[in-house]
Design a protein around this motif. Structure first.
Motif, PDB file in Angstrom:
ATOM      1  N   SER A  71       8.409   3.629  -3.224  1.00 55.78           N
ATOM      2  CA  SER A  71       7.920   1.705  -2.444  1.00 55.78           C
ATOM      3  C   SER A  71       8.266   2.494  -1.440  1.00 55.78           C
ATOM      4  CB  SER A  71       8.005   0.759  -3.009  1.00 55.78           C
ATOM      5  OG  SER A  71       7.873   0.654  -4.471  1.00 55.78           O
ATOM      6  N   LEU A  72       7.533   1.667  -0.222  1.00 55.08           N
ATOM      7  CA  LEU A  72       7.900   1.532   1.036  1.00 55.08           C
ATOM      8  C   LEU A  72       7.897   0.685   2.026  1.00 55.08           C
ATOM      9  CD1 LEU A  72       5.167   1.933   3.332  1.00 55.08           C
ATOM     10  CD2 LEU A  72       4.667   4.015   2.339  1.00 55.08           C
ATOM     11  N   ILE A  73       8.186   0.371   3.021  1.00 54.35           N
ATOM     12  CA  ILE A  73       7.929  -0.885   3.952  1.00 54.35           C
ATOM     13  C   ILE A  73       7.624  -0.325   4.818  1.00 54.35           C
ATOM     14  CG2 ILE A  73       9.786  -2.794   4.636  1.00 54.35           C
ATOM     15  CD1 ILE A  73      12.024  -1.683   3.637  1.00 54.35           C
ATOM     16  N   LEU A  74       6.701  -1.559   5.441  1.00 53.71           N
ATOM     17  CA  LEU A  74       6.141  -1.764   6.871  1.00 53.71           C
ATOM     18  C   LEU A  74       6.170  -2.924   7.557  1.00 53.71           C
ATOM     19  CD1 LEU A  74       2.469  -0.324   5.480  1.00 53.71           C
ATOM     20  CD2 LEU A  74       3.930   1.078   6.444  1.00 53.71           C
ATOM     21  N   GLY A  75       6.599  -2.687   8.575  1.00 53.63           N
ATOM     22  CA  GLY A  75       6.813  -4.035   9.808  1.00 53.63           C
ATOM     23  C   GLY A  75       5.451  -3.991  10.382  1.00 53.63           C
ATOM     24  N   ILE A  76       4.702  -4.583  10.240  1.00 48.11           N
ATOM     25  CA  ILE A  76       3.541  -5.282  11.312  1.00 48.11           C
ATOM     26  C   ILE A  76       4.229  -6.354  12.402  1.00 48.11           C
ATOM     27  CG2 ILE A  76       1.560  -5.941  10.844  1.00 48.11           C
ATOM     28  CD1 ILE A  76       1.904  -2.936   9.374  1.00 48.11           C
TER      29      ILE A  76
END
Length: 146
Positions: A71-76
């Motif tokens: 999995s991964l995390i995107l900060g938007i």
């Protein structure tokens, strides 16, 4: 929407963000709520976790420690002023499982997702994970994007 943004210090000494004079984290312990929120996130394999308005990145290091490797995390961030103030904090957290992006339209969000998929990972889930009050500033825009 561009807001008046100011970096300030909380009663505990941690950095905090003021937007239009209102704190986007607790006045007393800015990182505490984000850290508590991270512990409650349901973890899934092959998931993209989207943090709307990641601000100063509180909770992200702990989240990365818990994150499944698939999995991964995107900060938007949708606000130019917030991104300008917060970029150094977020940049220090970026690695293979977290990246931060300034997005203001569906087309630019599409480009972010396209870039992620071109890295060769396959995702089956996507989850919105608000960790602070920055999400509430532009809730309509975030909800339209996601």
């Amino acid at each position: 929407m561009t807001e008046q943004v100011e970096l300030t210090q909380s009663a505990s000494g941690e950095a905090n963000i003021l937007c239009q004079g209102k704190p986007l984290y607790s006045r007393y312990a800015p990182s505490a709520a984000a850290e508590k929120g991270v512990q409650q996130i349901p973890l899934q394999e092959n998931c993209i976790y989207i943090i709307p308005s990641p601000l100063l990145g509180y909770g992200i290091s702990s989240f990365k420690d818990l994150l499944p490797s698939s999995s991964l995390i995107l900060g938007i961030e949708t606000d130019q002023s917030l991104m300008a103030v917060c970029a150094p904090y977020l940049g220090a957290l970026e690695d293979e499982c977290f990246s931060a992006w300034r997005v203001d339209a569906g087309a630019s969000l599409y480009e972010v997702f396209k870039g992620v998929i071109e890295q060769g990972k396959h995702f089956r889930h996507c989850r919105l994970v608000p960790l602070n009050s920055g999400y509430q500033l532009n809730k309509g825009l975030y909800d339209a994007l996601f």
